[in-house]
Write an enzyme that holds these catalytic residues in place. Structure first.
Site, PDB file in Angstrom:
ATOM      1  N   SER A  63      46.996  50.517  61.005  1.00 58.28           N
ATOM      2  CA  SER A  63      47.299  51.046  62.345  1.00 58.28           C
ATOM      3  C   SER A  63      47.628  49.980  63.391  1.00 58.28           C
ATOM      4  CB  SER A  63      46.133  51.867  62.863  1.00 58.28           C
ATOM      5  OG  SER A  63      46.111  53.105  62.222  1.00 58.28           O
ATOM      6  N   LYS A  66      51.008  50.067  64.831  1.00 58.89           N
ATOM      7  CA  LYS A  66      51.419  51.029  65.865  1.00 58.89           C
ATOM      8  C   LYS A  66      51.696  50.346  67.202  1.00 58.89           C
ATOM      9  CE  LYS A  66      48.723  54.638  63.534  1.00 58.89           C
ATOM     10  NZ  LYS A  66      47.427  55.344  63.491  1.00 58.89           N
ATOM     11  N   TYR A 188      56.787  55.479  58.174  1.00 58.72           N
ATOM     12  CA  TYR A 188      55.449  55.282  58.756  1.00 58.72           C
ATOM     13  C   TYR A 188      54.550  54.519  57.763  1.00 58.72           C
ATOM     14  CZ  TYR A 188      50.667  56.474  60.119  1.00 58.72           C
ATOM     15  OH  TYR A 188      49.336  56.397  60.434  1.00 58.72           O
ATOM     16  N   TYR A 240      40.478  54.857  68.874  1.00 53.56           N
ATOM     17  CA  TYR A 240      40.298  56.291  68.659  1.00 53.56           C
ATOM     18  C   TYR A 240      39.026  56.796  69.337  1.00 53.56           C
ATOM     19  CZ  TYR A 240      43.518  54.495  65.268  1.00 53.56           C
ATOM     20  OH  TYR A 240      44.534  53.823  64.688  1.00 53.56           O
ATOM     21  N   VAL A 258      42.653  50.401  59.361  1.00 52.64           N
ATOM     22  CA  VAL A 258      41.701  50.678  58.281  1.00 52.64           C
ATOM     23  C   VAL A 258      41.722  49.628  57.166  1.00 52.64           C
ATOM     24  CG1 VAL A 258      41.406  53.175  58.603  1.00 52.64           C
ATOM     25  CG2 VAL A 258      43.263  52.327  57.154  1.00 52.64           C
TER      26      VAL A 258
END
Ligand code: DON
Length: 304
Positions: A63, A66, A188, A240, A258
């Site tokens: 992530s 991103k 992605y 998050y 992760v």
């Protein structure tokens, strides 16, 4: 400030947490990684750097990618991006589906998986060769031409990305994807599969700490105003449903993945990356969070 001593003290203090948690295993390739690794790399903007442990070992950035896709998408379509993605913390898991249904297909922010799938769609729609552009952008930011995708990790995730596929179909249903669900999912997973070290990440994110010297690549520019927005979203949404906790404990904008990596920055001072694969229940590295908390406590250098 004796950064070497500080990193050594951090290393000693985090040892009691060395076997807590476990690495992500919902992506089959990530389950193969040796969980008992730790690296940290501090990149000061004055050019000094300090490191300890496995700071030059490559890992899956997941992530953290991103942040790069947000930087590119914002540069490509500017404020229009906020018509398709919100900028509020979600308070939910990174792969949550329910909020997206309640909010009619507009993801809360660019860093939850739903938001990142929309970023992926923007890149696919506006770049001539998105795969090449993305990786060359990352290579230039990190000053390392050897950085690459792991096609093995990408395929491993793609072959069982049922939850992300559900999110993508919901986005498509609400008219928030222009490209096919399959093209979006493949690209992605590919962006998440990029492998970098703590050293690479600290170098790359120094561009978000140094907004007075705008970084630019192939027409994509990290202007001071864009960097301010991206850092704000890292601060409020980078972890998050643990974004508040990270802000409280560490006090820096940052982003986790992760794969066990976390990168954080202190504007005008430094960027710092840590990596340790064992994660807590919210998908963030246990030793990584602990190390960063100790770093800002011992140096008293956070944004607060
Ligand atoms: O989509 C996924 O589930 C992964 N490719 C990325 C998730 C992730 O890294 C969440 N971060 N803590």
């Amino acid at each position: 400030m004796n950064y070497r001593h500080i990193l050594e003290e951090i290393y000693r203090e985090i040892q009691p947490f060395a076997y807590e948690g476990k690495q992500a295993d919902y992506i089959p390739s990530l389950a193969q990684v040796n969980p008992d690794q730790f690296g940290i790399y501090l990149h000061l903007l004055d050019g000094e750097h300090y490191s300890l442990g496995e700071s030059e070992v490559n890992f899956s950035i997941q992530s953290i990618s991103k942040v790069f896709s947000l930087a590119i998408a914002l540069s490509l379509i500017g404020k229009q991006l906020w018509e398709r993605i919100g900028k509020e913390p979600s308070g939910s898991a990174f792969n949550s589906l329910v909020q997206l249904e309640y909010e009619h297909g507009k993801p809360r922010n660019p860093f939850i998986n739903a938001g990142a799938l929309v970023l992926t769609d923007v890149l696919l729609s506006h770049l001539e060769n998105p795969e090449d552009f993305f990786i060359s952008f990352v290579r230039k930011l990190a000053h390392n031409p050897a950085i690459d995708y792991s096609h093995e990790v990408a395929m491993s995730e793609y072959s069982c990305c049922y939850l992300n596929a559900s999110i993508a179909y919901l986005l498509k249903h609400h008219g928030n994807l222009q490209n096919s669900v399959d093209d979006v999912l493949r690209f992605y997973c590919l962006m998440c599969s990029v492998e970098m070290s703590c050293k690479d990440l600290a170098q790359a994110f120094s561009a978000f700490a140094r907004s007075n010297e705008p970084f630019s690549h192939g027409g994509v520019q990290l202007t001071p105003s864009r960097v301010k927005r991206i850092n704000a979203i890292m601060q409020t949404c980078g972890f998050y449903d643990e974004a508040g906790e990270f802000s409280f404990l560490v006090g820096l904008p940052g982003k986790s993945g992760v794969g066990g990596g976390i990168v954080a920055l202190c504007p005008a001072k430094y960027a710092i990356a840590v990596w340790s694969p064992r994660l807590n229940a919210r998908g963030n590295s246990i030793m990584g969070m602990k190390a960063l908390e100790l770093f800002t406590t011992l140096t008293t250098q956070s944004i607060f």
